[in-house]
Design a protein around this motif. Structure first.
Motif, PDB file in Angstrom:
ATOM      1  N   PRO A  46     -16.869 -32.398  32.169  1.00  0.00           N
ATOM      2  CA  PRO A  46     -16.650 -33.845  32.096  1.00  0.00           C
ATOM      3  C   PRO A  46     -16.531 -34.224  30.616  1.00  0.00           C
ATOM      4  O   PRO A  46     -17.047 -33.512  29.748  1.00  0.00           O
ATOM      5  CB  PRO A  46     -17.942 -34.433  32.675  1.00  0.00           C
ATOM      6  CG  PRO A  46     -18.618 -33.321  33.400  1.00  0.00           C
ATOM      7  CD  PRO A  46     -18.198 -32.056  32.720  1.00  0.00           C
TER       8      PRO A  46
ATOM      9  N   THR B 106     -23.429 -28.039  31.674  1.00  0.00           N
ATOM     10  CA  THR B 106     -22.031 -27.956  32.119  1.00  0.00           C
ATOM     11  C   THR B 106     -21.163 -27.362  31.007  1.00  0.00           C
ATOM     12  O   THR B 106     -20.243 -26.587  31.262  1.00  0.00           O
ATOM     13  CB  THR B 106     -21.515 -29.349  32.527  1.00  0.00           C
ATOM     14  OG1 THR B 106     -22.571 -30.064  33.150  1.00  0.00           O
ATOM     15  CG2 THR B 106     -20.347 -29.239  33.478  1.00  0.00           C
TER      16      THR B 106
ATOM     17  N   ASP C  53     -16.070 -39.603  26.429  1.00  0.00           N
ATOM     18  CA  ASP C  53     -15.521 -40.718  27.196  1.00  0.00           C
ATOM     19  C   ASP C  53     -16.005 -41.972  26.468  1.00  0.00           C
ATOM     20  O   ASP C  53     -17.193 -42.288  26.520  1.00  0.00           O
ATOM     21  CB  ASP C  53     -16.120 -40.609  28.610  1.00  0.00           C
ATOM     22  CG  ASP C  53     -15.542 -41.583  29.599  1.00  0.00           C
ATOM     23  OD1 ASP C  53     -14.746 -42.459  29.198  1.00  0.00           O
ATOM     24  OD2 ASP C  53     -15.895 -41.478  30.795  1.00  0.00           O
TER      25      ASP C  53
ATOM     26  N   GLU D 237     -23.046 -35.982  40.664  1.00  0.00           N
ATOM     27  CA  GLU D 237     -22.937 -37.439  40.823  1.00  0.00           C
ATOM     28  C   GLU D 237     -21.528 -37.966  40.574  1.00  0.00           C
ATOM     29  O   GLU D 237     -21.225 -39.096  40.929  1.00  0.00           O
ATOM     30  CB  GLU D 237     -23.967 -38.154  39.925  1.00  0.00           C
ATOM     31  CG  GLU D 237     -23.614 -38.285  38.449  1.00  0.00           C
ATOM     32  CD  GLU D 237     -23.628 -36.978  37.680  1.00  0.00           C
ATOM     33  OE1 GLU D 237     -24.103 -35.963  38.224  1.00  0.00           O
ATOM     34  OE2 GLU D 237     -23.150 -36.972  36.534  1.00  0.00           O
TER      35      GLU D 237
ATOM     36  N   HIS E 270     -14.057 -37.103  41.060  1.00  0.00           N
ATOM     37  CA  HIS E 270     -13.236 -35.893  40.859  1.00  0.00           C
ATOM     38  C   HIS E 270     -12.665 -35.319  42.146  1.00  0.00           C
ATOM     39  O   HIS E 270     -11.670 -34.586  42.107  1.00  0.00           O
ATOM     40  CB  HIS E 270     -14.061 -34.815  40.153  1.00  0.00           C
ATOM     41  CG  HIS E 270     -14.238 -35.074  38.693  1.00  0.00           C
ATOM     42  ND1 HIS E 270     -15.207 -35.910  38.196  1.00  0.00           N
ATOM     43  CD2 HIS E 270     -13.562 -34.616  37.614  1.00  0.00           C
ATOM     44  CE1 HIS E 270     -15.131 -35.942  36.881  1.00  0.00           C
ATOM     45  NE2 HIS E 270     -14.133 -35.162  36.491  1.00  0.00           N
TER      46      HIS E 270
ATOM     47  N   GLY F 112     -25.888 -29.011  40.765  1.00  0.00           N
ATOM     48  CA  GLY F 112     -26.958 -29.993  40.970  1.00  0.00           C
ATOM     49  C   GLY F 112     -27.507 -30.465  39.632  1.00  0.00           C
ATOM     50  O   GLY F 112     -26.991 -30.123  38.570  1.00  0.00           O
TER      51      GLY F 112
ATOM     52  N   TRP G 128     -30.647 -31.095  36.762  1.00  0.00           N
ATOM     53  CA  TRP G 128     -31.969 -30.763  36.240  1.00  0.00           C
ATOM     54  C   TRP G 128     -32.850 -31.971  36.498  1.00  0.00           C
ATOM     55  O   TRP G 128     -32.473 -33.107  36.165  1.00  0.00           O
ATOM     56  CB  TRP G 128     -31.930 -30.515  34.736  1.00  0.00           C
ATOM     57  CG  TRP G 128     -31.302 -29.232  34.331  1.00  0.00           C
ATOM     58  CD1 TRP G 128     -30.195 -29.074  33.560  1.00  0.00           C
ATOM     59  CD2 TRP G 128     -31.766 -27.908  34.636  1.00  0.00           C
ATOM     60  NE1 TRP G 128     -29.922 -27.746  33.371  1.00  0.00           N
ATOM     61  CE2 TRP G 128     -30.875 -27.014  34.022  1.00  0.00           C
ATOM     62  CE3 TRP G 128     -32.842 -27.402  35.374  1.00  0.00           C
ATOM     63  CZ2 TRP G 128     -31.025 -25.631  34.124  1.00  0.00           C
ATOM     64  CZ3 TRP G 128     -32.980 -26.031  35.475  1.00  0.00           C
ATOM     65  CH2 TRP G 128     -32.086 -25.155  34.854  1.00  0.00           C
TER      66      TRP G 128
END
Ligand code: ME8
Length: 668
Positions: free
Chosen positions: A13, A28, A53, A263, A269, A292, A294
């Protein structure tokens, strides 16, 4: 881009710059980096995108809070992401920022095209908006009593405005057909099913503009309307390819994998983004994969909550505790993130588990395996020549070969936990092999050729393990390569060759050997001072760190069942009792000297004095927990614990192997 061939395109992301990077966003990014490195080994010419972003409302609010203008603020926080990824050895090809002019042009081009095709139309939006989630919500999503989103707990504001909609509802059926026809498009399966259910509820057209001016990408020709940040942000993956103007855009597009947390999967996505692509007539990404979260003390770790540590602080803690160089501690954190993040569930981020992994998997197993061979006094200094007609290594070789296949299969699912577990089966195999073949005995007997066969097998399997570990832990693998005398353990494009048994060249001088991951003494782990390090967490608005209250650790939330991975962390070993004596003033305790394998002699305290006379114990074989945190009992240090049953009379009965087996043998 000079390449004419399709590249393996991997994305993370693009992270909001309303707060600093932390171990969640790092996960990620490390997943993407390790996957990129693996693809490079395979010769797939990967391309790795990450970035920030920056056009979100929550970003402007964070800038305001920090008393800075948005541009100065986003430049500073974005730089923190760049620095953090460099620190974590995340070697991306592009750091994408949505405030770049090229991105504005592509977002506006997409808007124009979809408006022209009728996929974007005007209407009136009446509903809720959450700035924290940057998401529009319907009445049924919001708890009327609290005024908060039921799913996320975020505050909402009421919106009523003339706006533009994207015709998402038109794409549900086509999207569903694509998902059903391509079972590995959405991963894992649990999330895929969630998306199918979400589509079955009926996709609704999405409000994609907001009536304001200033920060953000304007609707073409309408300076008072800003394009909704998710519609803008998702397009980053496409902008980077050079679409629509660059003749080379197909070199990158379609993306091979979009990686993310759960999420932002279902709503964005896995539905909105593919629907936008179908509307544009563009191919869909090959894989969209969610992991998932943390959890910290059972709650999602998030920058808005400020409850999740920065990677630099975790690494500093490891450095302080282990004395290992920074890049080795960075590798240890990368290992923990990759090994323990879950795809179908969440996982607790816990310093205790990190330290346990460090000591058990890295210090004991991986870091030590080379030292056991290269540091042995019978190692000749160069890689020995194995005899071709001996098959002493057959079993070990098979372990290495199946592990490589398991590793490859796991990485087709981006499952680094399973891939690393496969690599560790080789390390375990080498330790078992050394135990079974006992080269120290062969050396004593003067059988140099047999010693050579064993050492070559152990070192060759270790070389393959180091190669599998390299994408996850590049610095540790390079150090293993140096010790093995291999110039480039992770040579680009050489995968098939490099994973084949027999790659180590006999006669090559080995490098000097030393343990790569010094053991951490965890006896002080629960004391206040070192834990303080981990209490430093990311402050959402200020690019410095601030301490917060300590969180509960994972170990205090144990449930009744454990996973096979939990069990695998307990190292049970056969040990020989060397000596036993009473401890003065302690009726129940004996002090034992035991041998847990070659060169591993230690002392432990056992509560068996009422059941066994000390003189009866030397020579007995017992089972011990070898990686138990050392403790001091009645002033005597105890490194481990022996296993014993208790009979009806309350007497201790030692557990022992039913046939003699070498000290150090694994019990599982
Ligand atoms: O959602 N555990 O950005 P973001 C694991 N800008 N991973 C976590 C995590 C946790 N507790 N917390 C965050 C956005 N992450 C949008 C994305 S893409 C076109 C736009 C990771 O800064 C995980 O990858 O909120 C999650 O999806 C991402 O950070 C969210 O980052």
């Amino acid at each position: 881009m000079p390449d004419s061939k399709k590249r393996y395109y991997i994305t993370t992301p693009i992270y909001y710059v309303n707060g600093e990077p932390h171990v969640g966003t790092a996960t990620t990014t490390v997943l993407a980096d390790a996957t990129t490195r693996y693809r490079r080994l395979r010769g797939d010419n990967p391309y790795f995108l990450t970035g920030t972003d920056e056009n979100a409302r929550k970003v402007t609010e964070a800038a305001q809070k920090a008393g800075q203008d948005p541009q100065t603020f986003v430049d500073a926080v974005s730089l923190r992401f760049v620095e953090t990824w460099k620190f974590l050895k995340c070697d991306y090809d592009v750091f994408f920022r949505t405030t770049e002019e090229r991105h504005r042009q592509v977002v506006q081009a997409v808007f124009e095209r979809l408006r022209a095709s009728g996929d974007i139309y005007t209407g009136t939006y009446e509903g809720w908006y959450s700035v924290t989630d940057e998401t529009f919500f319907r009445d049924s999503d919001v708890d009327a009593a609290t005024g908060r989103v039921i799913e996320t707990g975020a505050a909402v504001e009421r919106v009523s405005e003339d706006t533009y909609f994207f015709r998402l509802s038109a794409y549900g059926e086509r999207l569903k057909a694509h998902i059903l026809a391509n079972p590995d498009f959405l991963q894992p399966d649990t999330r895929r099913n969630e998306v199918l259910a979400f589509i079955d509820q009926g996709l609704r057209d999405l409000n994609i503009t907001q009536n304001r001016s200033g920060w953000g990408i304007e609707v073409p020709g309408e300076p008072n309307r800003i394009i909704y940040v998710w519609f803008d942000a998702l397009i980053n993956y496409l902008t980077e390819s050079g679409w629509p103007d660059s003749p080379d855009w197909r070199t990158l597009w379609p993306a091979d994998v979009h990686l993310m947390g759960k999420e932002i999967f279902t709503r964005f996505h896995a539905t909105l983004w593919p629907a936008m692509l179908i509307a544009l007539g563009l191919p869909l990404p090959q894989h969209v994969v969610a992991h998932g979260w943390w959890l910290i003390g059972g709650e999602k770790g998030a920058k808005s909550k400020g409850n999740i540590p920065a990677p630099q602080d975790v690494v500093a803690m490891l450095q302080e505790r282990s004395g290992a160089p920074q890049e080795i501690c960075v590798d240890a954190l990368r290992y923990y993130l990759l090994r323990d993040i879950q795809f179908s569930s969440d996982a607790e981020f816990s310093p205790d588990i990190l330290l346990a992994r460090y000591n058990a998997d890295l210090a004991n197993d991986l870091g030590n395996v080379l030292n056991r061979v290269l540091g042995a006094n019978f190692f000749p200094g160069t890689i020995p020549t194995p005899r071709a007609d001996r098959n002493i290594t057959a079993k070990l070789r098979e372990t290495a070969e199946t592990s490589v296949r398991d590793y490859e299969a796991a990485l087709e699912r981006f499952d680094w936990g399973a891939a690393l577990a496969a690599a560790w089966r080789i390390v375990g195999g080498v330790n078992d092999f050394l135990q079974e073949t006992a080269p120290w005995k062969l050396a004593k007997a003067g059988d140099t050729e047999a010693v050579g066969d064993v050492l070559y097998g152990a070192l060759e399997a270790t070389r393959i393990a180091a190669l599998l570990v390299a994408p996850a832990m590049p610095s540790a693998a390079a150090e293993m390569g140096r010790q093995l005398g291999v110039a480039d353990i992770a040579a680009e494009g050489g995968w098939a060759e490099a994973t084949r048994w027999g790659g180590l060249a006999p006669g090559t001088p080995a490098g000097a050997s030393s343990p790569i991951f010094p053991r951490i003494d965890t006896r002080t782990a629960n004391q206040a001072a070192p834990k303080k390090e981990m209490q430093k967490t990311v402050n959402p608005t200020n690019p410095t760190f601030s301490p917060i209250a300590p969180t509960e650790s994972a170990t205090s939330q144990a449930s009744d069942t454990i996973t096979i991975d939990d069990f695998a962390r307990v190292q049970l070993r056969i040990a020989d009792i060397l000596t036993a004596e009473r401890i003065q003033g302690a009726k129940k305790l004996l002090r034992l000297q035991i041998r847990v394998g070659d060169g591993d002699e230690r002392q432990l305290v056992a509560g068996i004095a009422e059941s066994y006379a000390p003189e009866d114990l030397p020579g007995k074989k017992i089972v011990v927990v070898a990686n138990l945190q050392p403790a001091t009992i009645r002033g005597v240090q105890s490194q481990g614990m022996l296993l014993a049953a208790t009979d009806e009379a309350g007497r201790a009965i030692l557990l022992a192997p039913d046939t003699p087996v070498a000290a150090g043998s694994k019990v599982k």
